[in-house]
Each structure stands twice: as structure tokens, then as C-alpha cells.
Design an enzyme around this catalytic site. Sequence first.
Site, PDB file in Angstrom:
ATOM      1  CB  ILE A  54      16.222 -57.995  24.096  1.00 17.53           C
ATOM      2  CG1 ILE A  54      15.533 -59.371  24.058  1.00 17.53           C
ATOM      3  CG2 ILE A  54      15.184 -56.873  24.184  1.00 17.53           C
ATOM      4  CD1 ILE A  54      14.726 -59.713  25.272  1.00 17.53           C
ATOM      5  CD  GLU A  55      20.403 -55.287  18.341  1.00 18.76           C
ATOM      6  OE1 GLU A  55      19.940 -54.420  17.552  1.00 18.76           O
ATOM      7  OE2 GLU A  55      21.365 -56.028  18.062  1.00 18.76           O
ATOM      8  CB  CYS A 108      24.130 -61.224  24.635  1.00 14.48           C
ATOM      9  SG  CYS A 108      25.345 -60.027  24.092  1.00 14.48           S
ATOM     10  CD  GLU A 141      25.449 -65.562  23.964  1.00 14.60           C
ATOM     11  OE1 GLU A 141      24.673 -64.602  23.825  1.00 14.60           O
ATOM     12  OE2 GLU A 141      26.474 -65.714  23.278  1.00 14.60           O
TER      13      GLU A 141
HETATM   14  N1  THU Z   1      25.019 -60.807  20.588  1.00 12.82           N
HETATM   15  C1  THU Z   1      24.474 -61.858  21.273  1.00 12.82           C
HETATM   16  O1  THU Z   1      23.265 -61.881  21.549  1.00 12.82           O
HETATM   17  N2  THU Z   1      25.290 -62.881  21.623  1.00 12.82           N
HETATM   18  C2  THU Z   1      26.587 -63.007  21.238  1.00 12.82           C
HETATM   19  O2  THU Z   1      27.221 -64.016  21.541  1.00 12.82           O
HETATM   20  C3  THU Z   1      27.213 -61.942  20.464  1.00 12.82           C
HETATM   21  C4  THU Z   1      26.420 -60.697  20.286  1.00 12.82           C
HETATM   22  C5  THU Z   1      24.126 -59.739  20.141  1.00 12.82           C
HETATM   23  C6  THU Z   1      24.259 -58.421  20.820  1.00 12.82           C
HETATM   24  C7  THU Z   1      23.717 -57.476  19.760  1.00 12.82           C
HETATM   25  O3  THU Z   1      22.300 -57.435  19.841  1.00 12.82           O
HETATM   26  C8  THU Z   1      24.092 -58.140  18.447  1.00 12.82           C
HETATM   27  O4  THU Z   1      24.371 -59.485  18.769  1.00 12.82           O
HETATM   28  C9  THU Z   1      25.294 -57.524  17.763  1.00 12.82           C
HETATM   29  O5  THU Z   1      26.364 -57.392  18.628  1.00 12.82           O
END
Ligand code: THU
Length: 142
Positions: free
Chosen positions: A56-57, A66, A68
Site C-alpha cells: 500500500i503506497e 510492503c 509482507e
Molecule cells: N515491496 C513489497 O511490498 N514487498 C517486497 O518484498 C519488496 C517491495 C513494495 C514496496 C513498494 O510499494 C514497491 O514494492 C516497490 O518497492
Amino acid sequence: MAPRQAAGGTRRGTGTAALVSAARGARKHAHAHFSGFKVGAALETEDGTVITGCNIENASYGLTVCAERVAMFKALSEGHRRFRRIAVVADTQEPTPPCGACRQILWEYGGDIEVVLANLRRTAGSYRMAALLPLPFDRALL
Ligand code: THU
């Protein structure tokens, strides 16, 4: 065996293929407007419940969470305390491993769980958290 759907979108009795499939499904909910990099995760508790998460950005980039960590925080907030595995899915050729922040959180609450890495087509590998986060800083030092 097909996983049974339980309340709150969780499933029980999950094999690796179903766990990866749940992570692929969660990835579709990703809010990745800024990076375009969608990630899904599916965390399996010791009793077989599966709790999913997606990244969720935010326009304030540093607030991004992230997949996870979303899965782990959802699970903890629902009262789950013991975990077996987490599957992580991204649309990359090589598997996307958890970032450093996620490794710290997964270690803190999951310990040496299995981390299954997959993309949209295949499951690429499986690692233990102890291998992904050697020499961790954790409660044992406090
Ligand atoms: N991101 C994750 O959700 N999990 C990961 O293991 C690596 C990175 C997300 C964070 C961000 O929204 C996008 O991927 C790019 O970094």
C-alpha cells in the site's frame, strides 16, 4: 485439497500451491500507483489460517507499507501469534525477497518461518528466515 474459506477472507488447510495462489490474489489489491510494482503476500498461521496482504503506497512515499508487513500486522491484529510460512509474489522474472524492514518484522513476530518466493507463473524457491536475516537484532539482546 481446495482451501476452505473462513470469515474475514482467510482460508484454512492450505498447501504451498494454495498459499502462493492466495498471495497472487492479494497482489491484485495492491495500491502501487507510484512504483507500479505490485506485491502480494499470504501468511499461514500455525493453525492453518491464511491471512493475505498487498503493498500500500502513499503520495508521501515513506509511508508505503510492503505486502509482507500488511499481512503480518493484519494477522497480529486479529489475534494470531504463531506462524508457519509466508508466500511472497511479484511479477518479476527472479523472485522478490522481503526487504530489510519486512525481514525484521517477520523475524520479530514469526521467528524462523519459511519464506516461499513466487512470481505469476512459478514458485521459485523457499528460504528460512534465519538464512534471510543472519545475526538479527532482536529481543534476546534487550
Ligand atoms: N515491496 C513489497 O511490498 N514487498 C517486497 O518484498 C519488496 C517491495 C513494495 C514496496 C513498494 O510499494 C514497491 O514494492 C516497490 O518497492
